[in-house]
Design an enzyme around this catalytic site. Structure first.
Site, PDB file in Angstrom:
ATOM      1  CG  LEU A  15      -1.995  -0.836   1.294  1.00 49.07           C
ATOM      2  CD1 LEU A  15      -2.446  -1.122   2.840  1.00 49.07           C
ATOM      3  CD2 LEU A  15      -3.061  -0.712   0.299  1.00 49.07           C
ATOM      4  CE  LYS A  63      10.381  -2.701   9.015  1.00 52.63           C
ATOM      5  NZ  LYS A  63       9.398  -2.448   9.825  1.00 52.63           N
ATOM      6  CD  GLU A  75      17.750   9.421  21.413  1.00 52.37           C
ATOM      7  OE1 GLU A  75      17.701   9.185  22.612  1.00 52.37           O
ATOM      8  OE2 GLU A  75      17.399  10.445  21.004  1.00 52.37           O
ATOM      9  CG  ASP A  98       8.309   0.860  11.558  1.00 49.58           C
ATOM     10  OD1 ASP A  98       7.458   1.151  10.473  1.00 49.58           O
ATOM     11  OD2 ASP A  98       8.989  -0.186  11.311  1.00 49.58           O
TER      12      ASP A  98
END
Length: 275
Positions: A15, A63, A75, A98
């Site tokens: 998406l 990731k 950070e 996220d």
């Protein structure tokens, strides 16, 4: 026209192009957003192509593996040991939006990250949610299956080491009731296994609020049972949109209002239903 993108594998019916195009339109930007479906072995060979973009997002399985190709981390990315957004202006800097998406989605749903918090799972999303709960001073418990007990213990050990905050680990069948917030970060209940639910009814009904990172279906069994019990319940679609908005803040210096994100979230839900 500036180009941005997402790399991961598989990307399927992501998406992200839809969401980013809507966000670009809100600010009148002419920009493109492409999918770069790369297996893990192909990441190194394509890092130069990704670096030529105005910025890019990163999803599973890159990731963590993307980090060795970056110049530095912000950070939160350093704390979580995971990157989902990379800025490319002069240097490759890894970010984690996220967490921003998660916190803004909770806030938008009127949910407080405080008190007794139960995080279900020990994967990437659970890792982020658990760290944020610890950072917010919550009484944190990470729920797991017996087969993933060592991974959950490793996560809580890392939280303790990095933040000097203790977090409990508990297998699902041993969980007690009475939670201020339940956060499901597992795939239990995700399409096509929509009848599955990660927790028994008595645990769900004991919660003050329930957040499920799953957004397909829009209402999982977990959320349905919470709603039936009169408990505030929210899925992960607004989190997905907010993390995209946070990426554009990094790349382009944009900012978005909650009402704008709510509208894009509704549009994205319609797009998802139409697929």
């Amino acid at each position: 026209m500036q180009q941005f993108g997402l790399t991961g594998y598989p990307l399927g019916h992501s998406l992200s192009p839809f969401i980013h195009s809507r966000l670009f339109s809100l600010r009148g930007r002419e920009a493109g957003y492409k999918l770069f479906e790369l297996e893990e072995s192909a990441l190194e060979k394509n890092i130069g192509r990704l670096a030529s973009l105005g910025g890019f997002n990163v999803t599973i399985p890159h990731k963590v593996s993307i980090i060795k190709y970056l110049d530095s981390l912000d950070e939160k990315a350093a704390l979580f040991g995971a990157v989902n957004t990379v800025s490319t202006n002069g240097a490759l800097i890894g970010h984690n939006t996220d967490c921003t998406g998660f916190l803004r989605a909770l806030s938008g749903a009127g949910m407080s990250l405080s008190g007794r918090v139960l995080v279900c799972g020990n994967g990437g999303a659970a890792r982020m949610a658990a760290f944020e709960a610890a950072l917010h001073g919550c009484d944190l418990t990470v729920a797991c299956r017996p087969s993933s007990l060592s991974e959950a213990e490793k996560l809580c050990g890392e939280i303790s080491k990095k933040l000097s905050i203790s977090a409990a680990v508990c297998e699902y069948e041993r969980l007690g009731a009475g939670w201020d917030l339940i956060i499901n970060c597992t795939s239990c209940g995700m399409f096509p296994n929509t009848q599955a639910c990660p927790l028994p009814d008595d645990i769900i009904k004991s919660a003050s609020a329930v957040f499920d990172v799953i957004y397909n279906p829009a209402e999982t069994q977990l959320l349905k049972k919470a709603a039936q019990a009169g408990i505030p319940a929210e899925n992960g679609l607004s989190m997905l949109v907010w993390q995209a908005a946070a990426a554009q803040e990094i790349w382009l210096g944009e900012s978005f209002e909650p009402a704008e994100i709510a509208a894009v979230t509704k549009e994205t839900q319609k797009e998802l239903l139409g697929r």
